[in-house]
Design a protein around this motif. Structure first.
Motif, short mmCIF file in Angstrom:
data_model
loop_
_atom_site.label_atom_id
_atom_site.label_comp_id
_atom_site.label_asym_id
_atom_site.label_seq_id
_atom_site.Cartn_x
_atom_site.Cartn_y
_atom_site.Cartn_z
N ARG A 1 0.86 -1.17 0.00
CA ARG A 1 0.00 0.00 0.00
C ARG A 1 0.90 1.22 0.00
O ARG A 1 1.77 1.34 0.86
CB ARG A 1 -0.88 -0.01 1.24
CG ARG A 1 -1.91 1.07 1.19
CD ARG A 1 -2.93 0.88 2.27
NE ARG A 1 -4.02 1.80 2.06
CZ ARG A 1 -5.11 1.83 2.77
NH1 ARG A 1 -5.27 0.96 3.75
NH2 ARG A 1 -6.06 2.72 2.55
N CYS A 2 0.72 2.11 -0.97
CA CYS A 2 1.58 3.27 -1.10
C CYS A 2 1.43 4.18 0.11
O CYS A 2 0.33 4.51 0.52
CB CYS A 2 1.25 4.03 -2.38
SG CYS A 2 2.24 5.52 -2.57
N GLN A 3 2.57 4.59 0.67
CA GLN A 3 2.54 5.43 1.86
C GLN A 3 2.04 6.84 1.59
O GLN A 3 1.65 7.55 2.49
CB GLN A 3 3.94 5.52 2.47
CG GLN A 3 4.28 4.27 3.25
CD GLN A 3 5.62 4.36 3.93
OE1 GLN A 3 6.43 5.23 3.63
NE2 GLN A 3 5.85 3.46 4.86
N GLU A 4 2.08 7.25 0.33
CA GLU A 4 1.62 8.60 0.02
C GLU A 4 0.19 8.65 -0.48
O GLU A 4 -0.61 9.41 0.02
CB GLU A 4 2.55 9.24 -1.01
CG GLU A 4 3.58 10.12 -0.34
CD GLU A 4 4.44 10.87 -1.34
OE1 GLU A 4 5.66 10.81 -1.19
OE2 GLU A 4 3.88 11.48 -2.27
N CYS A 5 -0.13 7.84 -1.48
CA CYS A 5 -1.47 7.98 -2.07
C CYS A 5 -2.43 6.90 -1.59
O CYS A 5 -3.62 6.95 -1.92
CB CYS A 5 -1.38 7.95 -3.59
SG CYS A 5 -0.97 6.33 -4.25
N ASN A 6 -1.95 5.93 -0.82
CA ASN A 6 -2.80 4.86 -0.25
C ASN A 6 -3.22 3.77 -1.21
O ASN A 6 -3.98 2.88 -0.84
CB ASN A 6 -4.10 5.42 0.35
CG ASN A 6 -3.85 6.14 1.62
OD1 ASN A 6 -2.93 5.82 2.37
ND2 ASN A 6 -4.68 7.15 1.89
N LEU B 1 6.70 3.58 -1.99
CA LEU B 1 5.91 4.51 -2.80
C LEU B 1 5.60 3.86 -4.13
O LEU B 1 6.45 3.19 -4.71
CB LEU B 1 6.68 5.81 -3.05
CG LEU B 1 7.04 6.67 -1.85
CD1 LEU B 1 7.73 7.95 -2.31
CD2 LEU B 1 5.81 7.02 -1.03
N CYS B 2 4.40 4.09 -4.64
CA CYS B 2 4.05 3.49 -5.93
C CYS B 2 4.78 4.22 -7.05
O CYS B 2 5.42 5.25 -6.82
CB CYS B 2 2.53 3.58 -6.12
SG CYS B 2 1.92 5.23 -6.45
N ASN B 3 4.67 3.71 -8.27
CA ASN B 3 5.43 4.31 -9.37
C ASN B 3 4.94 5.71 -9.76
O ASN B 3 5.67 6.45 -10.41
CB ASN B 3 5.47 3.37 -10.60
CG ASN B 3 4.09 3.09 -11.13
OD1 ASN B 3 3.09 3.51 -10.55
ND2 ASN B 3 4.01 2.38 -12.25
N ILE B 4 3.73 6.06 -9.35
CA ILE B 4 3.24 7.41 -9.66
C ILE B 4 3.77 8.40 -8.62
O ILE B 4 4.28 9.47 -8.96
CB ILE B 4 1.70 7.43 -9.73
CG1 ILE B 4 1.27 6.62 -10.95
CG2 ILE B 4 1.18 8.87 -9.80
CD1 ILE B 4 -0.20 6.42 -11.10
N CYS B 5 3.70 8.03 -7.35
CA CYS B 5 4.20 8.94 -6.30
C CYS B 5 5.71 9.12 -6.38
O CYS B 5 6.23 10.14 -5.96
CB CYS B 5 3.79 8.44 -4.93
SG CYS B 5 2.02 8.59 -4.67
N SER B 6 6.42 8.13 -6.91
CA SER B 6 7.87 8.31 -7.00
C SER B 6 8.30 8.88 -8.35
O SER B 6 9.48 9.03 -8.62
CB SER B 6 8.59 6.99 -6.68
OG SER B 6 7.99 5.91 -7.35
ZN LIG Z 1 1.33 6.35 -4.48
#
Ligand SMILES: [Zn+2]
Length: 202
Positions: free
Chosen positions: A53-58, A70-75
């Motif tokens: 589960r992405c720590q930024e966008c959930n 972090l997922c590939n979008i948040c990073s």
């Molecule tokens: Zn994310």
């Protein structure tokens, strides 16, 4: 409660599943072969393996997609355009992302509030969203929650939490254009409608 009733109770927690459907599922499983049941139980027990589960966008993402939390979008630096789209859940995200119409980032709340919810704070965690607003140059937070009473209530509650931050962090809050007949569920809305609603956000 016997075993059948217990399973019915578990199915009733699924989104959109009422008591009658839950009962149908139970009888469906009774009718299926032991192999099927075994395969199903195995898949269920392994569902969280390899998923983060992405720590930024959930959002939930496959471990193979990114090797940190972090997922590939948040990073992805090129998605840092100061815009965040607020969605309810993963299927909404998947629907919009595959359309290639959003160049910013996302924030998923997980599940809209129930109309009867007395303690929204315990259900929606805005920590990483607020952190992002405070630390990155966020220019706009856009709501794309489903247009039903739960979605409206959730949007109003989150707006209330974000409004006091505007004077210090200078960003605007927008929502999808309402003139458009957006389906009740973002998950099932087509590209033309979503795109028009995004272009008409205010
Ligand atoms: Zn994310």
């Amino acid at each position: 409660m016997n075993k059948k009733e217990r399973l019915e109770e578990l199915f009733k927690e699924f989104p959109g599943i009422g008591p009658r459907q839950a009962k149908r599922f139970v009888y469906f499983l009774l009718w299926k072969s032991p192999n099927y049941i075994q395969e199903l139980s195995k898949s269920i027990s392994e569902i969280k393996q390899g998923v983060r589960r992405c720590q930024e966008c959930n959002r939930y993402f496959d471990q193979s997609e990114s090797n940190n939390n972090l997922c590939n979008i948040c990073s992805n630096k090129s998605r840092e355009n100061g815009q965040i789209l607020i969605l309810e859940k993963n299927p909404d995200f998947e629907n919009i992302e595959k359309m290639n119409i959003w160049g910013g980032k996302y924030f998923l709340i997980g599940k809209n509030l129930k109309i009867t919810e007395k303690d929204p704070q315990s259900k929606i965690n805005l920590f990483s969203l607020i952190k992002k607003i405070k630390e990155e140059k966020i220019k706009e937070v856009t709501f794309a929650l489903s247009l039903n009473p739960e979605g409206e209530l959730t949007m109003d509650w989150i707006k209330e939490q974000l409004l006091p931050l505007i004077k210090d962090y200078d960003f605007k809050i927008t929502e999808l254009g309402r003139g458009i007949s957006l389906g009740t569920e973002v998950e099932y809305t087509d590209k033309i409608t979503i795109e028009a609603a995004l272009n008409n956000r205010k």
